[in-house]
Design an enzyme around this catalytic site. Structure first.
Site, PDB file in Angstrom:
ATOM      1  N   SER A   9       0.851  -1.190   0.000  1.00  0.00           N
ATOM      2  CA  SER A   9       0.000   0.000   0.000  1.00  0.00           C
ATOM      3  C   SER A   9       0.885   1.238   0.000  1.00  0.00           C
ATOM      4  O   SER A   9       1.695   1.426   0.922  1.00  0.00           O
ATOM      5  CB  SER A   9      -0.883   0.016   1.243  1.00  0.00           C
ATOM      6  OG  SER A   9      -1.387   1.323   1.432  1.00  0.00           O
ATOM      7  N   HIS A  34      -1.063  -1.225  -4.396  1.00  0.00           N
ATOM      8  CA  HIS A  34      -2.333  -0.953  -3.714  1.00  0.00           C
ATOM      9  C   HIS A  34      -2.443   0.552  -3.453  1.00  0.00           C
ATOM     10  O   HIS A  34      -1.548   1.167  -2.872  1.00  0.00           O
ATOM     11  CB  HIS A  34      -2.403  -1.731  -2.401  1.00  0.00           C
ATOM     12  CG  HIS A  34      -3.728  -1.621  -1.701  1.00  0.00           C
ATOM     13  ND1 HIS A  34      -4.841  -2.333  -2.093  1.00  0.00           N
ATOM     14  CD2 HIS A  34      -4.112  -0.878  -0.639  1.00  0.00           C
ATOM     15  CE1 HIS A  34      -5.856  -2.037  -1.289  1.00  0.00           C
ATOM     16  NE2 HIS A  34      -5.447  -1.141  -0.406  1.00  0.00           N
ATOM     17  N   ASP A  36      -4.741   3.548  -1.918  1.00  0.00           N
ATOM     18  CA  ASP A  36      -5.816   3.848  -0.962  1.00  0.00           C
ATOM     19  C   ASP A  36      -6.369   5.258  -1.164  1.00  0.00           C
ATOM     20  O   ASP A  36      -5.647   6.243  -0.999  1.00  0.00           O
ATOM     21  CB  ASP A  36      -5.288   3.716   0.468  1.00  0.00           C
ATOM     22  CG  ASP A  36      -5.094   2.259   0.860  1.00  0.00           C
ATOM     23  OD1 ASP A  36      -6.047   1.481   0.711  1.00  0.00           O
ATOM     24  OD2 ASP A  36      -3.987   1.910   1.298  1.00  0.00           O
ATOM     25  N   MET A  38      -8.975   7.985   0.149  1.00  0.00           N
ATOM     26  CA  MET A  38      -9.794   8.357   1.321  1.00  0.00           C
ATOM     27  C   MET A  38     -10.314   9.781   1.156  1.00  0.00           C
ATOM     28  O   MET A  38      -9.584  10.655   0.675  1.00  0.00           O
ATOM     29  CB  MET A  38      -8.942   8.277   2.590  1.00  0.00           C
ATOM     30  CG  MET A  38      -8.281   6.920   2.795  1.00  0.00           C
ATOM     31  SD  MET A  38      -7.463   6.832   4.393  1.00  0.00           S
ATOM     32  CE  MET A  38      -6.615   5.262   4.242  1.00  0.00           C
ATOM     33  N   HIS A  68      -8.385   1.087  -4.069  1.00  0.00           N
ATOM     34  CA  HIS A  68      -9.300   0.796  -2.957  1.00  0.00           C
ATOM     35  C   HIS A  68      -9.996   2.099  -2.599  1.00  0.00           C
ATOM     36  O   HIS A  68      -9.404   2.980  -1.988  1.00  0.00           O
ATOM     37  CB  HIS A  68      -8.466   0.231  -1.786  1.00  0.00           C
ATOM     38  CG  HIS A  68      -9.231   0.055  -0.524  1.00  0.00           C
ATOM     39  ND1 HIS A  68      -8.619  -0.195   0.689  1.00  0.00           N
ATOM     40  CD2 HIS A  68     -10.571   0.081  -0.264  1.00  0.00           C
ATOM     41  CE1 HIS A  68      -9.544  -0.313   1.627  1.00  0.00           C
ATOM     42  NE2 HIS A  68     -10.721  -0.131   1.089  1.00  0.00           N
ATOM     43  N   MET A  70     -12.208   4.348  -0.576  1.00  0.00           N
ATOM     44  CA  MET A  70     -12.873   4.571   0.711  1.00  0.00           C
ATOM     45  C   MET A  70     -13.531   5.940   0.604  1.00  0.00           C
ATOM     46  O   MET A  70     -13.088   6.924   1.216  1.00  0.00           O
ATOM     47  CB  MET A  70     -11.845   4.513   1.861  1.00  0.00           C
ATOM     48  CG  MET A  70     -11.360   3.093   2.125  1.00  0.00           C
ATOM     49  SD  MET A  70      -9.806   3.030   3.037  1.00  0.00           S
ATOM     50  CE  MET A  70      -8.634   3.165   1.688  1.00  0.00           C
ATOM     51  N   MET A 139     -11.159  -6.068   5.061  1.00  0.00           N
ATOM     52  CA  MET A 139     -10.388  -5.178   5.931  1.00  0.00           C
ATOM     53  C   MET A 139     -10.159  -5.885   7.268  1.00  0.00           C
ATOM     54  O   MET A 139     -11.114  -6.316   7.918  1.00  0.00           O
ATOM     55  CB  MET A 139     -11.163  -3.880   6.203  1.00  0.00           C
ATOM     56  CG  MET A 139     -11.399  -2.980   5.017  1.00  0.00           C
ATOM     57  SD  MET A 139      -9.909  -2.399   4.204  1.00  0.00           S
ATOM     58  CE  MET A 139      -9.040  -1.581   5.535  1.00  0.00           C
ATOM     59  N   ASP A 177      -6.433  -6.729   3.953  1.00  0.00           N
ATOM     60  CA  ASP A 177      -5.856  -5.386   4.015  1.00  0.00           C
ATOM     61  C   ASP A 177      -5.905  -4.875   5.458  1.00  0.00           C
ATOM     62  O   ASP A 177      -6.982  -4.653   6.005  1.00  0.00           O
ATOM     63  CB  ASP A 177      -6.671  -4.461   3.093  1.00  0.00           C
ATOM     64  CG  ASP A 177      -6.113  -3.059   2.991  1.00  0.00           C
ATOM     65  OD1 ASP A 177      -5.074  -2.755   3.608  1.00  0.00           O
ATOM     66  OD2 ASP A 177      -6.738  -2.251   2.274  1.00  0.00           O
TER      67      ASP A 177
HETATM   68  C1  DX5 Z   1      -6.378   1.333   5.569  1.00  0.00           C
HETATM   69  C2  DX5 Z   1      -5.884   1.009   4.170  1.00  0.00           C
HETATM   70  C3  DX5 Z   1      -4.755   0.047   4.114  1.00  0.00           C
HETATM   71  C4  DX5 Z   1      -3.521   0.481   4.841  1.00  0.00           C
HETATM   72  C5  DX5 Z   1      -2.792  -0.743   5.277  1.00  0.00           C
HETATM   73  O1  DX5 Z   1      -7.584   2.011   5.506  1.00  0.00           O
HETATM   74  O2  DX5 Z   1      -6.927   0.454   3.387  1.00  0.00           O
HETATM   75  O3  DX5 Z   1      -4.440  -0.311   2.779  1.00  0.00           O
HETATM   76  O4  DX5 Z   1      -2.680   1.291   4.101  1.00  0.00           O
HETATM   77  O5  DX5 Z   1      -1.705  -0.336   6.052  1.00  0.00           O
HETATM   78  P1  DX5 Z   1      -0.941  -1.302   7.017  1.00  0.00           P
HETATM   79  O6  DX5 Z   1      -0.418  -2.462   6.184  1.00  0.00           O
HETATM   80  O7  DX5 Z   1       0.148  -0.448   7.560  1.00  0.00           O
HETATM   81  O8  DX5 Z   1      -1.922  -1.778   8.045  1.00  0.00           O
HETATM   82 ZN    ZN Z   2      -6.445  -0.418   1.322  1.00  0.00          ZN
END
Ligand code: DX5
Ligand code: ZN
Length: 223
Positions: A9, A34, A36, A38, A68, A70, A139, A177
């Site tokens: 990620s 990956h 993310d 947000m 991903h 969110m 998750m 994840d």
């Molecule tokens: C959290 C993200 C993850 C996050 C994982 O909301 O979706 O992808 O970056 O990070 P680690 O591996 O550090 O838990």
């Molecule tokens: Zn993620």
């Protein structure tokens, strides 16, 4: 079982040199990037949008980019990320008014669709859409931040999803994840995951190759 995929990620990468960070992690043996997204609405944090995905493609990244989402609402972001070069796009079912429509939008955009389940999101959302899924993302932390601890109950939920996939007969990846590390990746794989997101476990180390190799060595021991 499909070959295991490791998906660092970029949330934990050094954003001042993101292209180089992604190049380095791929050269170190990662399979998928990956990404993310947000929105400070669906989750209490704000990250990166389609411009950054497009910039990685322009930089020369050819590996699959696993977006991903969110975010809420999701549909407009699906279109923008497909145009920006995403390979996989997943979203949280409770963030979409019309889950089947959002999945179809991803398929029609030429990307691989996935649904994401928070630790407490019920699996009933899968009931009528299994035939449309390329992947299911579980998750194992609550979404919003990197560096959180793996929630142990996720192993049981993974087993439940694995059973649903196997019963369905569809060829669906099971991605995990949150809090994935060298010391738990084997148990996670034994519970049924075949794709592993790891942010801090990889990007917080000086040697990406070493940590990815350690993960692969653990995966080689899976029973
Ligand atoms: C959290 C993200 C993850 C996050 C994982 O909301 O979706 O992808 O970056 O990070 P680690 O591996 O550090 O838990
Ligand atoms: Zn993620």
């Amino acid at each position: 079982m499909k070959p295991y995929l490791i998906a660092p990620s970029i949330l934990s990468a050094n954003f001042t040199k993101l292209g180089e960070e992604v190049d380095n992690v791929l050269a170190a043996g990662a399979d998928v990037v990956h990404f993310d997204v947000m929105d400070n609405h669906y989750v209490p944090n704000l990250t990166i949008g389609p411009l950054v995905c497009k910039a990685l493609r322009k930089h020369g990244v050819t590996a699959d980019i696993d977006v991903h989402l969110m975010v809420q609402p999701v549909d407009d972001m699906i279109k923008q990320f497909a145009d920006a070069g995403a390979s996989y796009i997943s979203f949280h079912p409770e963030a979409s008014q019309h889950v089947d429509r959002s999945l179809q939008l991803i398929i029609d955009s030429g990307c691989k669709p996935g649904l994401v389940f928070n630790p407490a999101t019920p699996l009933q959302h899968l009931d009528h859409v299994m035939h449309k899924l390329h992947h299911i993302l579980l998750m194992s932390v609550n979404p919003g931040f990197g560096g959180q601890s793996f929630i142990p109950q996720s192993l049981e939920k993974l087993k439940q999803i694995r059973a649903l996939i196997d019963q369905s007969g569809f060829d669906i990846r099971l991605e995990i994840d949150g809090g994935v590390k060298v010391d738990n990746i084997r148990a996670i794989a034994e519970a049924g995951a075949d794709m592993f997101v790891a942010g801090s476990a990889i990007y917080d180390q000086a040697d990406y190759h070493e940590v990815i190799q350690q993960m692969r060595s653990e995966l080689a021991l899976v029973k």
